[in-house]
Design an enzyme around this catalytic site. Sequence first.
Site, mmCIF file in Angstrom:
data_model
loop_
_atom_site.group_PDB
_atom_site.id
_atom_site.type_symbol
_atom_site.label_atom_id
_atom_site.label_comp_id
_atom_site.label_asym_id
_atom_site.label_seq_id
_atom_site.Cartn_x
_atom_site.Cartn_y
_atom_site.Cartn_z
ATOM 1 N N HIS A 279 -5.712 -1.184 7.243
ATOM 2 C CA HIS A 279 -5.107 -2.518 7.250
ATOM 3 C C HIS A 279 -4.987 -3.084 8.662
ATOM 4 O O HIS A 279 -5.260 -4.258 8.893
ATOM 5 C CB HIS A 279 -3.724 -2.491 6.595
ATOM 6 C CG HIS A 279 -3.777 -2.201 5.127
ATOM 7 N ND1 HIS A 279 -4.545 -2.936 4.271
ATOM 8 C CD2 HIS A 279 -3.164 -1.261 4.381
ATOM 9 C CE1 HIS A 279 -4.394 -2.453 3.039
ATOM 10 N NE2 HIS A 279 -3.575 -1.438 3.079
ATOM 11 N N SER B 13 0.820 -1.201 0.000
ATOM 12 C CA SER B 13 0.000 0.000 0.000
ATOM 13 C C SER B 13 0.849 1.244 0.000
ATOM 14 O O SER B 13 1.951 1.253 0.557
ATOM 15 C CB SER B 13 -0.874 0.030 1.250
ATOM 16 O OG SER B 13 -1.791 -1.014 1.207
#
Lengths: 463, 463
Positions: free
Chosen positions: B449, B335
Amino acid sequence: MTRNHTPKSLAVLLRARMHPDALPSSPSQLSPTPPTDPDPAAPPAASVRHWLHAAASATSPPPATLDSFSDGYRSLDRVGRREVLRSLATDYDVPRARVRDLMRQYMSVASAAAIGVDGAEAEEGKEGAAAALYRMERGLREALRPRYAGFLEAMNAQPGGLKLLAVLRADLLALLGEENAPALRALDSYLKEKLVTWLSPAALTLHQITWDDPASLLEKIVAYEAVHPIRNLIDLKRRLGVGRRCFGYFHPAIPGEPLIFIEVALHKDMAASIQEVLWDEPPTPESEASCALFYAISSTQPGLSGINLGKFLLKRVIDMLRRDMPSVQIFATLSPIPGFMQWLRAKLASQMKLAETESQEGNSLEGASSTFRESILLPDEEKMIHDAIEQAHGKQGIELLQDILKTSQWVKSEKLSAALKSPLMRLCARYLAREKIRGKALDAVANFHLQNGAVSEPSQIQF
Amino acid sequence: MTRNHTPKSLAVLLRARMHPDALPSSPSQLSPTPPTDPDPAAPPAASVRHWLHAAASATSPPPATLDSFSDGYRSLDRVGRREVLRSLATDYDVPRARVRDLMRQYMSVASAAAIGVDGAEAEEGKEGAAAALYRMERGLREALRPRYAGFLEAMNAQPGGLKLLAVLRADLLALLGEENAPALRALDSYLKEKLVTWLSPAALTLHQITWDDPASLLEKIVAYEAVHPIRNLIDLKRRLGVGRRCFGYFHPAIPGEPLIFIEVALHKDMAASIQEVLWDEPPTPESEASCALFYAISSTQPGLSGINLGKFLLKRVIDMLRRDMPSVQIFATLSPIPGFMQWLRAKLASQMKLAETESQEGNSLEGASSTFRESILLPDEEKMIHDAIEQAHGKQGIELLQDILKTSQWVKSEKLSAALKSPLMRLCARYLAREKIRGKALDAVANFHLQNGAVSEPSQIQF
């Protein structure tokens, strides 16, 4: 799935339907009724209540706990399930002490806000008070939710959870029939409100059910058709074939099984009898159809009673038929009138009773009796009934009618049928249109149709 | 739909994406942003408010009124939409006078119930009081709902209504960014709560998006991919092909368009860079894959911000991959860390400021300064940076770092990259793991996350 498999699976199911106890895969598995004999290996209600407690106390209950609850609940017998339902309703109720505290706070802030603040900081003070009010209202809404609210929501979000909640509500409705406790009623009312939200028409998909659908879906149509049972494979195939339509409402959480389905026949004009609809062979060519007859609507989930999915389904099906078949202009229903005979028998009995009391007490109750006595039959109708009966034994018209309606033998006599047609049609029209309960039609089926905008056509009423 | 049509439609869309103003069918139509120039034929905000009033005052608003509101609202410019939103939030607010009345009644019944009833009728009295409490709690829950609640629910049940509500909320969020009024905040919080219920995972369907899907769906993937824009048709086809997966969450009320979608690459091991994931050619044979890399997740509805659909989507995709590909054991994400540089620059600036103040004021603030001053760089790291710079001009390590990070030129210098790698990795790990806001990770992506159970692998952080 291939077509070759369909007839075979269905044949097995149809056999099972006829001999429900002969086969292990009997359709009773499809029903949410709890097993009467608990599985000896099944956990007792205490374990299920333990999982309930674990799930209802957590902010976001772990899926495994919800699954254990579901499996445990399904394995319980009727007594165990009722114990769990009572616990759910009373042990995870509205936190009343907290509600009262928040209310006291709210009342003081609300009155301060109403008085207002003067001076330079007025605007800022108002804004601050408004923000506090909104915050407290949100807090109050939260506190007024029963503590089982979070559990029900987490269960709904879980795979298979919606189905479990439908089973749970079916059990709850059965329990309420015997034990009308306020906490149980409140649980039912809250769960029903939630189900209405979760099963909003926006979350449902309309699907036309055809002979090309999987056998696992078609067997559900056979098992759940509640109005005119499906007799054999030929019957099912015809209901899905030319000149017919079958539509179901599906929810993503209950795949492969409609929550409710409706059957439609396309005709040249309004059919006069259900026999015509079910056994019209060959069917009307679709290009000649001008009338869509809704002849059956069946719900598959007893736990969704009162959610009124039928209303939305009917509306969407009519919209779709209008669009796809502009030649279809008439939308009609041929429905049974389940409560009419019961109502008529009760009416006749009460009038007989009044007449009897009156004749015993002479004129003393004259004023009162005239209030409740009514002329059930018109003079012409009385005469026709008298003429049709060989031995009237000096009885009055309503007494004769009461005798005739004790059995259904009269439908076999042409003379009696002819004599009864006119009074029964008139009385049935009155029953449908004028007899009310809490502002709604007394007859549940009539109420369903009238609420959906139907108009009754008394000339079509059939006996 | 045939495959032959797909590339053509997409080519048109890809062109439109590159020149958004050149084509009438530009993807801006897909966005809920109000048009800046109102249609001259469009009804003014007053008409829309009229329909709003008609819809919000009815117990069950007629579909035609809701449609008029929807069409009217969509045709309004930003100013008109804001006028309608303000009216919705304030004119159809909680009926406070009624709430106060009901609360007074509740408090008196609740205290009577608490005192209890003695004597023969105790049980019956208790039951009656309990029933009254439940009834009043239900009434209070009802009264505490803002009056716009019924309107929002009716709109959600309407075809196209959920989409309209998502547009409305996107506008509301934009308005709240400029005008943080309590009534608007309360409307947003109520609408968000409702959207969470309506978009429960139970109502969503998981669908794997492939090259066989309709072009009308694929063009939405191109238009909404937010993390790594899709550059051309070859890029899109590869993202849906061998060694890749794309899954979307669909709602029955918004057909043919995922609410959110996620892209996955199957690799032999954890990839070190996004370039490797996007341009790995040929892709890893699926039989050799042991790692599923989630490299992009994109929402298509700005109005659904904060509903956390991503969490449930991720969970279901992982469950599905686990089941279908048992050899895949590692689930990872590559990410971007969008807030790191901003945080680091702010940190360096504040430390520079503190150092400056301290040197100006001598020892007078010694105690205070030691509280806020920190060693951003370790001695080794200071040395490496000094060694990598030719003209340090006697500057401190953090001042040099600040200068270097003003542009991204340093990534082109091998010497600087090598010197910065160690301190930046360490500081980034600290940023991800230790910097918090309201108990959550300061970085929004990291928070997403970590809330989903991810573990960070600092060795994989890339610059």
